[in-house]
Design an enzyme around this catalytic site. Structure first.
Site, PDB file in Angstrom:
ATOM      1  CG  ASP A   1      -6.657  22.873  34.670  1.00 16.55           C
ATOM      2  OD1 ASP A   1      -5.704  22.157  35.030  1.00 16.55           O
ATOM      3  OD2 ASP A   1      -6.499  23.928  34.044  1.00 16.55           O
TER       4      ASP A   1
ATOM      5  CD  GLU B   1      -6.734  20.873  25.734  1.00 15.50           C
ATOM      6  OE1 GLU B   1      -7.568  21.333  24.914  1.00 15.50           O
ATOM      7  OE2 GLU B   1      -6.501  21.404  26.827  1.00 15.50           O
TER       8      GLU B   1
HETATM    9  C1  GLC Z   1      -5.289  22.939  30.391  1.00 14.60           C
HETATM   10  C2  GLC Z   1      -4.870  21.733  31.199  1.00 14.60           C
HETATM   11  C3  GLC Z   1      -3.527  22.003  31.885  1.00 14.60           C
HETATM   12  C4  GLC Z   1      -2.523  22.452  30.851  1.00 14.60           C
HETATM   13  C5  GLC Z   1      -3.033  23.671  30.075  1.00 14.60           C
HETATM   14  C6  GLC Z   1      -2.138  24.072  28.917  1.00 14.60           C
HETATM   15  O1  GLC Z   1      -5.606  24.005  31.219  1.00 14.60           O
HETATM   16  O2  GLC Z   1      -5.829  21.391  32.129  1.00 14.60           O
HETATM   17  O3  GLC Z   1      -3.071  20.846  32.534  1.00 14.60           O
HETATM   18  O4  GLC Z   1      -1.297  22.736  31.440  1.00 14.60           O
HETATM   19  O5  GLC Z   1      -4.282  23.358  29.535  1.00 14.60           O
HETATM   20  O6  GLC Z   1      -1.990  23.025  28.034  1.00 14.60           O
END
Ligand code: GLC
Length: 432
Positions: free
Chosen positions: A168, A400
């Site tokens: 993102d 994460e």
């Molecule tokens: C963040 C990440 C994305 C992922 C989401 C949910 O936005 O950038 O890739 O799918 O989190 O985990």
């Protein structure tokens, strides 16, 4: 069973809701498309019926045109921005009537995830019967991509938002954002109530994210209009690698099921064209790596990120090119004082080791890298990737994302008890 695996299972059990998994408590309270796929791989090791349900639920939210949204808002939750009322997916005439969702998508991993479920399952007959009930929906999703998002008819599909990439907040998008000057929107962020703001995007970056959605909404998420007008239009090597890998898996699975020659032929045609264009258009000889292409501004984005190595997983490079790619990987990302694999080129001035996709290690990209290296028989590099991944999680927890710098003694960032980290660790622990 290994302690780490037990912990991972517990996380997935805790993150299970009614029929799907959330990526992370608090920070991400709904179902995300590509998370769902990675999570199903982990679930498959200890609860195949949940793995199937995860995928069934995702596909139940598919639109009539084959599109699968990036977030499915199964429940009411005001702890997330932008939520269902902002995205307004029902603006699109073919959107699901049953589920609220976003009007954008995420990397198409579902095809290869089905093949992973087949590989992991101990009851091949049962899993194949299941796959038979859902595979056409995944095919329809690929059909959607090739028919709506391959505007130059070259076998490469576009993404119209940085959130579609999955990576993102990558510095890759900075060049595109520089071409935009969005209004300063008024809104209340929720992510920074869960996670330290220094590890998340800035307010100004969010203005850009929202502006792209505003343009899409103004045209009711119409694909042609988006292709024509979206300030963000990119051919992403990670996204296209996931599509190509999934094409391959659909071909293999249709062949196992039998009687689907027409679809297999169509998939093979897409596949050939995609791989050819991918190698022609998305490889930089200068950098020795695959790169993104900015379709809107008609120029390659000459940066190396962890997405640059995803084509290995999809079998895209020739053996010679794969060697060049792995050399780049080890020189830039594989230094002794770094864990594999930083999400962005550590030698770049845009590298930020603590911030979201601007540097930290992500476990799903490491998993993709590991599998790709294995397929091309880069055994040492594959083992290093696997060991680094397991070490990070063992030392710091199921975060994460992680700091790639080995000297850090507190390297876990973002959400904790993160589902795909848990799911993919289970899979890696089962690898030799
Ligand atoms: C963040 C990440 C994305 C992922 C989401 C949910 O936005 O950038 O890739 O799918 O989190 O985990």
């Amino acid at each position: 069973m290994n302690e780490l695996e037990k912990e991972a299972i517990k996380i997935l059990q805790n993150n299970w809701r009614n029929g799907f998994s959330i990526p992370c408590e608090g920070l991400y309270p709904f179902q995300w498309k590509w998370d769902s796929g990675f999570i199903a791989i982990g679930l498959a090791y200890f609860d195949m019926s949940k793995a199937k349900e995860e995928i069934t639920t995702l596909l139940d939210a598919q639109w009539k045109n084959g599109f699968i949204p990036h977030i499915i808002f199964h429940n009411e939750s005001d702890s997330y921005f932008p939520g269902p009322d902002y995205h307004h997916s029902d603006l699109h005439p073919k959107a699901s009537k049953k589920y609220k969702s976003t009007g954008m998508t995420q990397p198409p991993v579902t095809g290869f995830v089905l093949e992973e479920l087949y590989r992991i399952s101990k009851d091949k007959k049962d899993i194949l019967q299941y796959i038979e009930t859902v595979i056409d929906k995944v095919y329809d999703n690929h059909h959607y991509f090739y028919n709506n998002r391959d505007i130059l008819n070259e076998g490469l599909v576009y993404i119209y938002h940085n959130w579609e990439s999955g990576t993102d907040n990558s510095p890759l998008w900075d060049d595109i954002f520089k071409t935009m000057n969005p209004p300063k929107y008024t809104f209340e962020r929720r992510d920074t109530t869960h996670v330290d703001a220094s590890q998340r995007p800035s307010k100004r970056e969010y203005d850009h994210y929202l502006h792209i959605i505003e343009v899409a909404k103004e045209h009711h998420y119409n694909d042609q209009k988006i292709a024509e007008l979206s300030p963000f239009l990119v051919q992403d090597p990670l996204f296209n690698s996931m599509l190509i890998k999934s094409n391959q898996s659909l071909i293999a699975l249709y062949n196992l099921i039998g009687n689907n020659q027409e679809k297999v032929n169509q998939l093979k045609t897409w596949q050939e064209k995609s791989i050819h264009s991918f190698n022609k258009k998305l490889f930089s000889e200068k950098l020795g790596a695959y790169i993104h292409y900015d379709l809107r501004n008609k120029k390659p984005l000459e940066y190396i990120s962890s997405s640059s190595f995803a084509p290995l997983f999809a079998g895209i490079p020739s053996k010679e090119r794969a060697s060049v790619l792995v050399k780049t990987l080890m020189q830039k990302f594989g230094k002794k004082n770094l864990y594999l694999c930083a999400s962005f080129d550590p030698s770049s001035e845009r590298y930020e080791p603590k911030k979201y996709w601007r540097g930290p290690v992500w476990i799903n990209l490491n998993w993709i890298l590991y599998k790709g290296l294995k397929q091309y028989n880069f055994e040492n590099e594959a083992q290093r990737t696997k060991e680094d991944t397991i070490t990070l999680v063992k030392k710091f927890g199921f975060y994460e994302y992680f700091d790639a710098r080995k000297e850090k003694d507190n390297a876990g960032y973002g959400g904790l008890n993160f589902s795909w980290t848990a799911a993919l660790i289970i899979d890696l622990l089962h690898e030799k």
